[in-house]
Design an enzyme around this catalytic site. Structure first.
Site, PDB file in Angstrom:
ATOM      1  CD  GLU A  50      -2.936   0.994   2.393  1.00 17.67           C
ATOM      2  OE1 GLU A  50      -2.842   0.069   3.219  1.00 17.67           O
ATOM      3  OE2 GLU A  50      -3.898   1.790   2.353  1.00 17.67           O
ATOM      4  CG  ASN A 197      -9.542  -1.802   1.555  1.00 21.49           C
ATOM      5  OD1 ASN A 197      -9.131  -2.930   1.816  1.00 21.49           O
ATOM      6  ND2 ASN A 197      -9.408  -0.782   2.401  1.00 21.49           N
ATOM      7  CD  GLU A 198     -10.277  -2.675   6.152  1.00 23.93           C
ATOM      8  OE1 GLU A 198     -10.319  -1.587   6.749  1.00 23.93           O
ATOM      9  OE2 GLU A 198      -9.528  -3.609   6.487  1.00 23.93           O
ATOM     10  CE1 TYR A 274      -3.413  -6.083   9.008  1.00 23.86           C
ATOM     11  CE2 TYR A 274      -5.694  -5.371   8.803  1.00 23.86           C
ATOM     12  CZ  TYR A 274      -4.406  -5.455   8.293  1.00 23.86           C
ATOM     13  OH  TYR A 274      -4.124  -4.910   7.066  1.00 23.86           O
ATOM     14  CD  GLU A 329      -6.136  -4.722   4.337  1.00 25.74           C
ATOM     15  OE1 GLU A 329      -6.022  -4.344   5.517  1.00 25.74           O
ATOM     16  OE2 GLU A 329      -6.572  -3.987   3.420  1.00 25.74           O
ATOM     17  CD  GLN A 378       0.283  -2.458   3.900  1.00 27.88           C
ATOM     18  OE1 GLN A 378       1.049  -1.832   3.184  1.00 27.88           O
ATOM     19  NE2 GLN A 378      -0.893  -1.986   4.272  1.00 27.88           N
TER      20      GLN A 378
END
Ligand code: AHR
Length: 524
Positions: A50, A197-198, A274, A329, A378
């Site tokens: 990103e 995204n999200e 996460y 992710e 990432q």
């Protein structure tokens, strides 16, 4: 005098030797080659890059005039390191950044590109020096595929469709000829397209139903024009899916998919989770002990339940498992390192984090019939990175080494295994003592990965391949003296794999696995 000295020494010896060498815990692991499961899709080993902190600028892009060795601005040390991982796909340009990214800002002469501020991440100046052409050059250099996340939050279906037309159109068309004038006559290949995204968060805070209405239009109009991507080669469209254990998006997107009409389709649903053991992330990434080790590893096992839960909902709408679950992710998210911009998401990467990566990869592989894509967050310098750069210096993290050790599992056939390793309690937290994965690669070789979670005790592993005789097991092990061991500029190889070998022991192969370790072995 002399005899009493000898007697004293003899009395001391047994006490020293028995206390220092407790018998390692014995564990049997049997692989069943007769009942192979799903293919472990190589795309489970994807990366995420990103525009965030030094994720792109510094980590990948240094510019063609940099004294750091580079090819057309892309740093060569990073390219060489990533090539060894056989990175199947790279997700770009975000994350949250993607829903404020306008692709036209990143094409054409570098000096004329729009300079803005990265409002999501640390208010950094965004020069757009790294745009579409630079991204495709980068993935070409590392031998990977493109996973583009298109802008649904502040963009339009038209903007996203035109981006794809620019990238993939014939050079005789207006869009394709503009790309050709910018240096690339051949259409690019876009393997994956993220439809936002999200969208439940930074990507527009949309209700599931509102997102579904948006998503259907993007799924209809955002397409590849590259003739080499006709039919089964067409891009995989990834819809926004759940945030952790919330099921609203899973239900809404899969219900819409079940009721879809001829005009649109999707091939994957995204899941983001996460490991942070609380929010906002506050656990230290360095100088921690057994309690932090156990807490974060315990938290990461939630991934197994999440994948199972969302897969079960998907099964209700899609029993044939046509739509993949894409965990695009994942990783450990820890407190920002002292002295860094908190918006740059800089954290250290320890042996604990390497073990955590192996556990997640094992979980994805166990669910390989539904989970066919995953992207660790990432790739460089951000969160659970593979690579850390500091000016001209590049360092490989313990997590990098796990991805390198796991390369043989890319596209391997999942093999069931049985292992009764029991539990271990660390600082009052109970964890499985070990976790394992087995796979059959395309050359017919059998591989086993075993993570010994016990921070203090080795495992004596007896490996068996049901119905076959094993002679040896050869591979590598990643461990270090402490669970919080990290690689540093002064000690870049503090946590690095070393060879590991097991020998025939009766009808098994016996191998000693050190405490707090990840091992990958080829069985022969
Ligand atoms: O990976 C960092 C951020 O985490 C991403 O931009 C966003 O999608 C997620 O919330």
């Amino acid at each position: 005098m002399r005899s009493s000295l000898i007697a004293l020494l003899l009395a001391a010896l047994p006490a020293v030797s028995t206390a220092a060498t407790p018998a390692p815990t014995a564990v049997q692991l049997t692989v069943d080659p007769a009942h192979p499961g799903a293919r472990i899709d190589r795309n489970l080993f994807g990366q995420f890059a990103e525009h965030l902190g030094a994720g792109i600028y510094g980590g990948v892009w240094v510019g063609p005039d940099s004294p750091i060795p580079n090819v057309r601005g892309i740093r060569s040390d990073v390219v060489a390191a990533l090539r060894a991982l056989k990175v199947p796909n790279v997700r770009w340009p975000g994350g949250c950044f993607a829903d404020e990214y306008h692709w036209r800002d990143g094409i054409g002469p570098a000096s004329q590109r729009r300079v803005g501020v990265n409002a999501n991440w640390g208010a950094a100046i965004e020069t757009n020096a790294f745009g579409s052409h630079e991204f495709f050059d980068f993935i070409g250099q590392i031998g990977s595929e493109a996973y583009l996340s298109v802008n649904v939050g502040t963009g339009t279906p038209r903007e996203a469709a035109e981006w794809l037309e620019y990238l993939t159109g014939d050079a005789r068309t207006t869009a394709g000829s503009e790309r050709a004038r910018n240096g690339h006559p051949e259409p690019y290949r876009v393997k994956f397209i993220g439809l936002g995204n999200e969208a439940w968060g930074c990507g527009g805070s949309m209700s599931p139903d509102y997102y579904v209405n948006q998503m259907r239009m993007y799924a209809r109009y955002v397409r590849s024009f590259n003739p080499a991507q006709a039919g089964p080669q067409a891009p995989v469209r990834v819809a926004v899916g759940p945030n952790g254990d919330e099921t609203g998006y899973t239900e809404a997107v899969m219900k819409a998919w079940r009721e879809r009409v001829w005009a649109w389709d999707i091939e994957a649903l995204s899941l983001h989770f996460y490991t942070s053991a609380g929010w906002p992330p506050a656990h230290p990434s360095e100088h921690f002990g057994a309690a932090e080790y156990a807490l974060l590893l315990k938290d990461t096992f939630k991934m197994e339940g999440l994948v199972a839960r969302h897969s079960a909902i998907m099964d209700q709408h899609d029993p044939q498992k046509k739509v993949a679950l894409a965990v695009d992710e994942w990783g450990v998210w820890l407190a920002p390192q002292a002295g860094t911009n908190p918006g740059f998401l800089v954290q250290q990467n320890s042996l604990r984090d390497a073990l955590l990566a192996s556990l997640n990869l094992n979980i994805f592989a166990r669910h390989a019939d539904r989970v066919r894509m995953a992207n660790i967050a990432q790739m460089a310098n951000v969160l659970q990175a593979m690579i850390v750069t500091d000016g001209p210096v590049m360092q490989l993290t313990p997590t990098y080494h796990v991805f390198r050790l796991y390369v043989p599992f890319q596209d391997a056939q999942y093999l069931p295994l049985s292992m009764a390793a029991g539990d271990v309690t660390v600082a009052g937290i109970t964890l499985p003592r070990a976790d394992a994965l087995a796979g059959l690669d395309r050359e017919g070789r059998t591989w086993v990965a075993v993570t010994n979670l016990d921070p203090a005790e080795p495992l004596s592993l007896d490996l068996r391949l049901a119905g076959r005789r094993l002679r040896t097991a050869t591979g590598e092990v990643l461990t270090a003296a402490t669970v919080d061991a990290v690689n540093t500029l002064a000690k870049p190889d503090g946590v690095a794999p070393r060879p590991l070998h097991g020998e025939a022991h009766g009808d098994a192969v016996r191998v000693e696995l050190p405490p707090r370790s990840v091992s990958v072995l080829r069985l022969e």
